[in-house]
Design an enzyme around this catalytic site. Structure first.
Site, mmCIF file in Angstrom:
data_model
loop_
_atom_site.group_PDB
_atom_site.id
_atom_site.type_symbol
_atom_site.label_atom_id
_atom_site.label_comp_id
_atom_site.label_asym_id
_atom_site.label_seq_id
_atom_site.Cartn_x
_atom_site.Cartn_y
_atom_site.Cartn_z
ATOM 1 N N TYR A 49 0.826 -1.202 0.000
ATOM 2 C CA TYR A 49 0.000 0.000 0.000
ATOM 3 C C TYR A 49 0.859 1.250 0.000
ATOM 4 O O TYR A 49 1.792 1.358 0.804
ATOM 5 C CB TYR A 49 -0.886 -0.011 1.248
ATOM 6 C CG TYR A 49 -1.963 1.056 1.269
ATOM 7 C CD1 TYR A 49 -3.179 0.837 0.636
ATOM 8 C CD2 TYR A 49 -1.754 2.269 1.904
ATOM 9 C CE1 TYR A 49 -4.169 1.810 0.645
ATOM 10 C CE2 TYR A 49 -2.743 3.257 1.926
ATOM 11 C CZ TYR A 49 -3.950 3.008 1.295
ATOM 12 O OH TYR A 49 -4.932 3.965 1.308
ATOM 13 N N PHE A 61 -5.953 9.175 -3.116
ATOM 14 C CA PHE A 61 -4.725 8.655 -3.730
ATOM 15 C C PHE A 61 -4.413 7.327 -3.068
ATOM 16 O O PHE A 61 -4.312 7.264 -1.834
ATOM 17 C CB PHE A 61 -3.552 9.602 -3.499
ATOM 18 C CG PHE A 61 -2.224 9.041 -3.986
ATOM 19 C CD1 PHE A 61 -1.671 9.457 -5.182
ATOM 20 C CD2 PHE A 61 -1.545 8.065 -3.248
ATOM 21 C CE1 PHE A 61 -0.461 8.924 -5.633
ATOM 22 C CE2 PHE A 61 -0.339 7.533 -3.695
ATOM 23 C CZ PHE A 61 0.201 7.962 -4.897
ATOM 24 N N GLU A 62 -4.267 6.280 -3.875
ATOM 25 C CA GLU A 62 -3.754 5.019 -3.354
ATOM 26 C C GLU A 62 -3.046 4.329 -4.502
ATOM 27 O O GLU A 62 -3.545 4.361 -5.631
ATOM 28 C CB GLU A 62 -4.885 4.068 -2.910
ATOM 29 C CG GLU A 62 -5.767 4.568 -1.807
ATOM 30 C CD GLU A 62 -6.827 3.538 -1.371
ATOM 31 O OE1 GLU A 62 -6.911 3.258 -0.172
ATOM 32 O OE2 GLU A 62 -7.554 3.037 -2.240
ATOM 33 N N ILE A 63 -1.901 3.749 -4.219
ATOM 34 C CA ILE A 63 -1.318 2.794 -5.157
ATOM 35 C C ILE A 63 -1.179 1.524 -4.342
ATOM 36 O O ILE A 63 -0.473 1.525 -3.327
ATOM 37 C CB ILE A 63 0.039 3.255 -5.712
ATOM 38 C CG1 ILE A 63 -0.128 4.583 -6.466
ATOM 39 C CG2 ILE A 63 0.627 2.176 -6.644
ATOM 40 C CD1 ILE A 63 1.164 5.123 -7.074
ATOM 41 N N HIS A 86 -9.850 1.188 5.147
ATOM 42 C CA HIS A 86 -8.597 0.658 4.580
ATOM 43 C C HIS A 86 -7.470 0.763 5.597
ATOM 44 O O HIS A 86 -6.712 -0.178 5.817
ATOM 45 C CB HIS A 86 -8.166 1.457 3.339
ATOM 46 C CG HIS A 86 -9.084 1.299 2.171
ATOM 47 N ND1 HIS A 86 -8.944 2.021 1.015
ATOM 48 C CD2 HIS A 86 -10.154 0.499 1.976
ATOM 49 C CE1 HIS A 86 -9.873 1.675 0.152
ATOM 50 N NE2 HIS A 86 -10.627 0.752 0.720
#
Ligand code: GDP
Ligand code: MN
Length: 386
Positions: A178, A252-254, A289
């Site tokens: 994450y 924003f998440e990768i 999350h």
């Protein structure tokens, strides 16, 4: 005091500019945006920004998701803007609307009451659907089954620096699950019982306490005979320890899809869903999350993209440029107005002012990064860096 880390610390994958490795193999990955037709203009701005600062070299696909069919206008505008494949996917009603067992009229009455109480976005039924979707159903979508990684984007976000390396490749190489840019405290009235529910789940399933859990949950200062009673208060576990409300901002998440599709995360989501809290409260997907990651992951699997310049709404992160971040000679990188050069910068050609906020509010960023940082900030330093 300097801590002895028991694992590799989290550092930026690169500082300053790289020559984009356009011939390197790609990961199975996509950028993903959930969006409504009427948000076309803001969505276009986001896509233009990510194309300019990253995707013009890497050409990853962008998957657009919507609970209603996309308009012809939306589709043609996006097709004209993306440099990779654009996909337009309808979210099935089953993944979007109330769970079947729920008493819809009762839930709607609760949503109305939450709106009247002035809780942020909580009066909007669609906002509840969106948060529940992003918390769990998103990950098991048929449309995403061929990808191992996603990069979440939203309308009206801006990237300020050139991203000259492939973050998916680096995430995979460094065993990350994450990645985030901004961390901040949750609005407490949206989730009065969320932390307690997750903490109960942790206890019930004998899940060991991780470093990240300790970073976000502070031990209660109350003397131990009184501690069980502290469990009656909000944002505390059964023994009275309290959640800081700190979480990663999820616009924003990768991240790794297999982790979120996996049984540990999905079981937790199903448990939370069954409590009804996505509708009887207004649990945000960001808080869900984060607490799940903090419960389930060793800290070195979380990465802070502190080299990315990023804005959504009025919060932003702006790294100062690296010493050669502006001067780098490249066939591929654009020219443009760059931020003033500052000592110790790590960014590449950032078009924001690195002298202003680096990350707002720094309290949560520092807190959640503690397990991955050698030097723990003192209280004074941490307040000063706000
Ligand atoms: P905020 O960032 O918390 O203020 O919430 P947003 O309104 O930006 O919503 C988060 C994301 O979900 C954005 O990408 C929105 O476009 C998307 N979104 C929110 N509600 C809906 C909806 O009802 N339908 C669709 N298709 N997208 C939605
Ligand atoms: Mn938003």
């Amino acid at each position: 005091a300097v801590r002895q880390p028991d694992h590799e610390l989290d550092e930026p994958f690169y500082t300053s500019c790289q020559e984009p490795a356009i011939d390197q193999p790609r990961e199975k990955a996509a950028m993903v945006m959930l969006v409504r037709n009427q948000e076309l203009m803001k969505a276009l701005k986001t896509v233009q920004s990510i194309e300019k600062h990253f995707n013009q070299w890497f050409h990853y696909p962008i998957v657009f998701l919507n609970d209603e069919p996309f308009s012809k206008e939306f589709i043609s505008a996006m097709n004209a803007t993306v440099s990779g494949e654009a996909r337009f996917e309808l979210v099935p009603k089953k993944e979007w609307l109330f769970p079947e067992w729920m008493d819809v009229a009762d839930a709607q009455a609760s949503i109305k009451a939450q709106g009247e109480a002035g809780i942020l976005y909580a009066g909007l039924e669609t906002y509840h659907h969106m948060c529940r979707f992003y918390s769990g159903k998103f990950y098991t979508l048929e449309a995403l089954k061929d990808y191992a990684w996603y990069w979440r984007i939203e309308p009206d976000v801006e990237f300020y620096c050139s991203i000259t390396y492939d973050p998916f490749v680096e995430m995979a190489k460094h065993d990350k699950v994450y990645g985030f840019t901004i961390a901040l405290p949750e609005e407490p009235r949206t989730c009065p019982s969320l932390f307690r529910k997750i903490a109960d789940y942790k206890e019930l399933n004998n899940i060991p306490t991780t470093e990240l859990w300790k970073a976000t949950v502070a031990a209660s200062w109350v003397p131990w005979p009184l501690r069980p009673f502290m469990g009656w208060f909000r944002h505390r576990d059964r023994s009275g320890d309290g959640w800081s409300l700190c979480h990663y901002w999820s616009n924003f998440e990768i991240a790794n899809l297999d982790f979120f599709r996996g049984k540990d995360y999905q079981r937790l989501f199903e448990y939370l869903d069954k409590t009804g809290g996505f509708y009887y409260e207004r649990w945000g997907d960001a808080a869900v999350h984060s607490l799940a990651l903090h419960m389930l992951l060793p800290s070195h699997k979380v990465h802070h993209f502190e080299d990315f310049g990023y804005r959504h709404d009025w919060y932003y992160q702006c790294p100062a440029n690296a010493p050669n971040g502006q001067l780098f000679e490249s066939k591929l990188l654009p020219d443009g107005p760059y931020s003033p050069e500052l000592e110790g910068g790590i960014g590449c050609r950032c078009e924001c002012d690195g002298r202003r906020t680096r990350n707002f509010p720094a309290y949560c960023t520092n807190k959640l990064k503690e397990p991955n940082t050698v030097k723990r900030l003192s209280m004074v330093e941490s307040v000063r860096s706000w």
